[in-house]
Scaffold this active site. Structure first.
Site, short mmCIF file in Angstrom:
data_model
loop_
_atom_site.label_atom_id
_atom_site.label_comp_id
_atom_site.label_asym_id
_atom_site.label_seq_id
_atom_site.Cartn_x
_atom_site.Cartn_y
_atom_site.Cartn_z
N ASP A 189 13.76 -61.60 -23.25
CA ASP A 189 14.87 -61.59 -24.21
C ASP A 189 14.37 -62.21 -25.50
O ASP A 189 14.01 -63.39 -25.53
CB ASP A 189 16.07 -62.37 -23.67
N GLU A 273 14.16 -55.03 -24.21
CA GLU A 273 15.28 -54.27 -24.76
C GLU A 273 14.78 -53.33 -25.85
O GLU A 273 13.90 -53.68 -26.62
CB GLU A 273 16.34 -55.20 -25.34
N ASP A 355 20.27 -67.27 -22.92
CA ASP A 355 19.04 -66.51 -23.08
C ASP A 355 18.33 -66.25 -21.74
O ASP A 355 17.83 -65.16 -21.50
CB ASP A 355 18.09 -67.23 -24.04
#
Length: 381
Positions: A189, A273, A355
């Protein structure tokens, strides 16, 4: 275990003689002229005639420009870099037509990095010495790392950055030994305060290289703004600004290389991502911090290193609610403001670090994609 043959660029700094510097500067100018004129011709043909000019046509145009008395100086440098400029323009149009990039822009003198590409036949490489076409002496290269045994460059790129530093990049096919397989998998992340949070719970602090040198950069920019445009003093001040930017970029790139190499070495599967950074930097409040974090470069390094060393990178949908989904039971929150860094799941009572939870949820989603392709759209590639 046999390795994979890949094309790798080995970049080194070099120090040209005054004659070499003058000849290369002339080559850069010719490359820029050919690129811009070909772009102008292709733009004119489309706007006035609705006709696409092919790469072969621009190649024939280049021959005519060399024979024209007004532009006969185009015949002085090696023909290779000029032909490479037309290939680069064709590649830029191909990406534009596939909607991968914007319309090609004209090159401006002194505004960006100057470069020239030499293909086989336009340079010689023997006994560790590189000599370019139409030059009598080899380049004085600082070999900061060894080339692979039996290296035979297929392409050489010579460049000069805005800070006045000279670099040469040799494109070489070499065999890369894959890392030993491992069962480890990790979700990443990315953020601003914390550059990368791993699903293991580890957090990599963002060095914020641009912020550290912001005062020095601002001072150099103010000094440049006070100089008269077109003067030698302004050119000297611009060089100082460029050197600060170069220092920032070098430190950032070095940190990203070390981080991505470690992540790829330790994990078989890496899940990230599929962020649209181009849209995210439109936020004026976060654009500077996002650009300094350089998420796109981080992803690019992960992808090509994973390809080299037999690892797998999975990109999940950018809209996947990774922060709002409980990594323990899968419960989805209705909302989670950015200022909330910890939250408690209403279903299972697990206390989450925002997170770390997002990284674990990203990993779970990526493993689901790897297993059955369920629930997440394919990555941008």
């Amino acid at each position: 275990m046999s390795g994979k043959v890949v094309r790798r660029a080995y970049k080194y700094r070099f120090y040209p003689t005054p004659e070499q510097a003058e000849q290369l500067s002339q080559t850069f100018g010719c490359v820029r002229y050919v690129y811009n004129r070909a772009l102008a011709e292709r733009t004119r043909a489309w706007t006035q005639e609705q006709r696409r000019i092919t790469h072969a046509e621009t190649d024939r145009m280049l021959t005519g420009w060399k024979r024209d008395p007004d532009t006969g100086w185009l015949a002085e440098p090696s023909k290779g870099p000029l032909q490479a400029a037309l290939r680069n323009l064709q590649s830029a149009f191909d990406k534009f037509w596939r909607k991968q990039n914007r319309y090609p822009k004209f090159k401006k003198k002194g505004k960006t990095r100057d470069s020239a590409t030499y293909f086989r036949g336009c340079f010689t490489f023997r006994d560790g010495k590189l000599k370019l076409a139409k030059q009598s002496e080899p380049l004085d290269i600082r070999w900061s790392r060894p080339l692979p045994d039996g290296a035979d460059p297929s392409q050489v790129n010579v460049s000069r950055d805005a800070a006045g530093r000279w670099f040469v990049s040799l494109l070489i096919e070499s065999e890369v030994a894959p890392y030993a397989p491992t069962d480890a998998a990790v979700g990443l992340d990315v953020g601003i305060t914390t550059l990368v949070t791993l699903s293991t719970g580890e957090k990599i602090t963002n060095p914020k290289h641009e912020k550290k040198d912001r005062a020095k950069l601002a001072k150099a920019q103010r000094n440049m703004a006070r100089k008269q445009k077109g003067s030698n003093n302004r050119a000297k001040a611009r060089l100082k600004v460029a050197k600060v930017y170069a220092r920032i970029a070098d430190r950032r790139r070095d940190h990203l290389h070390k981080l991505t190499s470690r992540i790829v070495r330790e994990n078989q599967t890496i899940v990230i991502e599929d962020l649209t950074v181009r849209n995210m930097v439109k936020n004026r409040s976060l654009a500077r911090a996002i650009s300094d974090a350089s998420w796109l470069e981080l992803r690019s390094m992960l992808e090509y290193k994973a390809d080299w060393y037999g690892r797998e990178v999975i990109a999940i949908d950018r809209w996947y609610p990774s922060s709002k989904t409980c990594s323990n039971c899968g419960h989805l929150l209705q909302s989670l403001p950015l200022n909330v860094r910890e939250w408690v799941c209403a279903e299972c009572g697990t206390v989450h670090d925002r997170d770390v939870n997002a990284a674990r949820t990203i990993l779970a989603a990526g493993l689901a994609v790897s297993a059955c392709g369920d629930g997440v759209r394919p990555p941008r590639s």
